[in-house]
Enzyme design. Structure first.
Site, PDB file in Angstrom:
ATOM      1  N   THR A 257     -52.654 -47.884   7.984  1.00 11.77           N
ATOM      2  CA  THR A 257     -51.670 -46.812   8.122  1.00 11.77           C
ATOM      3  C   THR A 257     -51.373 -46.143   6.781  1.00 11.77           C
ATOM      4  O   THR A 257     -51.286 -44.926   6.693  1.00 11.77           O
ATOM      5  CB  THR A 257     -50.367 -47.356   8.738  1.00 11.77           C
TER       6      THR A 257
ATOM      7  N   ASN B 274     -50.729 -39.315   8.308  1.00 10.60           N
ATOM      8  CA  ASN B 274     -51.908 -40.173   8.181  1.00 10.60           C
ATOM      9  C   ASN B 274     -53.068 -39.777   9.100  1.00 10.60           C
ATOM     10  O   ASN B 274     -53.944 -40.586   9.378  1.00 10.60           O
ATOM     11  CB  ASN B 274     -51.522 -41.646   8.366  1.00 10.60           C
TER      12      ASN B 274
ATOM     13  N   GLU C  48     -51.140 -44.835  27.289  1.00 11.65           N
ATOM     14  CA  GLU C  48     -51.255 -43.637  26.463  1.00 11.65           C
ATOM     15  C   GLU C  48     -52.276 -42.656  27.030  1.00 11.65           C
ATOM     16  O   GLU C  48     -52.047 -41.445  27.011  1.00 11.65           O
ATOM     17  CB  GLU C  48     -51.619 -44.030  25.023  1.00 11.65           C
TER      18      GLU C  48
ATOM     19  N   LYS D 132     -53.754 -35.804  14.330  1.00 11.80           N
ATOM     20  CA  LYS D 132     -52.390 -35.348  14.087  1.00 11.80           C
ATOM     21  C   LYS D 132     -52.335 -33.991  13.380  1.00 11.80           C
ATOM     22  O   LYS D 132     -53.332 -33.507  12.849  1.00 11.80           O
ATOM     23  CB  LYS D 132     -51.650 -36.404  13.258  1.00 11.80           C
TER      24      LYS D 132
ATOM     25  N   HIS E  58     -53.805 -41.196  15.204  1.00 10.99           N
ATOM     26  CA  HIS E  58     -53.117 -42.258  15.946  1.00 10.99           C
ATOM     27  C   HIS E  58     -54.160 -42.914  16.826  1.00 10.99           C
ATOM     28  O   HIS E  58     -55.053 -42.243  17.349  1.00 10.99           O
ATOM     29  CB  HIS E  58     -52.009 -41.668  16.838  1.00 10.99           C
TER      30      HIS E  58
ATOM     31  N   TYR F 110     -43.534 -41.497  21.824  1.00 16.23           N
ATOM     32  CA  TYR F 110     -43.221 -42.461  20.769  1.00 16.23           C
ATOM     33  C   TYR F 110     -41.915 -43.214  21.010  1.00 16.23           C
ATOM     34  O   TYR F 110     -41.376 -43.832  20.091  1.00 16.23           O
ATOM     35  CB  TYR F 110     -43.171 -41.754  19.408  1.00 16.23           C
TER      36      TYR F 110
ATOM     37  N   PHE G 220     -37.755 -44.029  11.231  1.00 13.54           N
ATOM     38  CA  PHE G 220     -38.693 -42.908  11.092  1.00 13.54           C
ATOM     39  C   PHE G 220     -38.927 -42.137  12.385  1.00 13.54           C
ATOM     40  O   PHE G 220     -39.658 -41.138  12.390  1.00 13.54           O
ATOM     41  CB  PHE G 220     -40.046 -43.406  10.551  1.00 13.54           C
TER      42      PHE G 220
END
Length: 140
Positions: free
Chosen positions: A93, A114, A128, A11, A117, A51, A59
């Site tokens: 997480t 974090n 994905e 990320k 993913h 997502y 969120f």
């Protein structure tokens, strides 16, 4: 245990801090093989579509903005029990709950930032992976 493939995303919080190599080393040290990898910049639309399973959650907007804020590294990991192994290497997480030595314990800044993913199940992994890679790009 069967050989599986799973999607991993490094990320923006991690790519901004130049942690791609350190994170990849953790995957490889755990016996996972990187069979496809590319650095991309997601648009808000692309992040939103990826997502969209979280669209009703509070969120969602913040997550999409974060994922579109800077480049990410998308990759396909392969190995025995790759989905569970990747999730083990990532850690919880919340980095405060992550086991020592996991990616999130070592590198995550917060629950939202974090660092990584990972797919959570075989069906999710297949969807994905297909979102980011064509079959020709998977070169294991």
């Amino acid at each position: 245990m069967a050989i599986e493939r799973t999607l991993s995303i490094i990320k923006p919080d991690a790519t901004n801090r130049n942690l791609t190599g350190k994170i990849n080393a953790k995957f490889e040290d755990a016996g996972l093989r990187i069979v496809a990898q590319k650095r991309i910049k997601l648009s808000m639309e692309q992040a939103g579509k990826f997502y969209e399973v979280h669209a009703a959650r509070p969120f969602y907007g913040e997550l999409c903005e974060f994922m579109a804020s800077a480049p990410v590294v998308v990759q396909v990991l392969e190995g025995e029990g790759a989905i569970a192994k990747n999730r083990e290497v990532m850690g919880a997480t919340n980095p405060k709950d992550a086991a020592a030595g996991t990616i999130r314990a070592d590198f995550a800044l917060s629950v939202g930032e974090n660092s990584v993913h990972g797919s959570d199940a075989p069906d999710t992994a297949a969807q994905e992976i297909a979102y980011f890679f064509s079959g020709l790009e998977l070169v294991g």
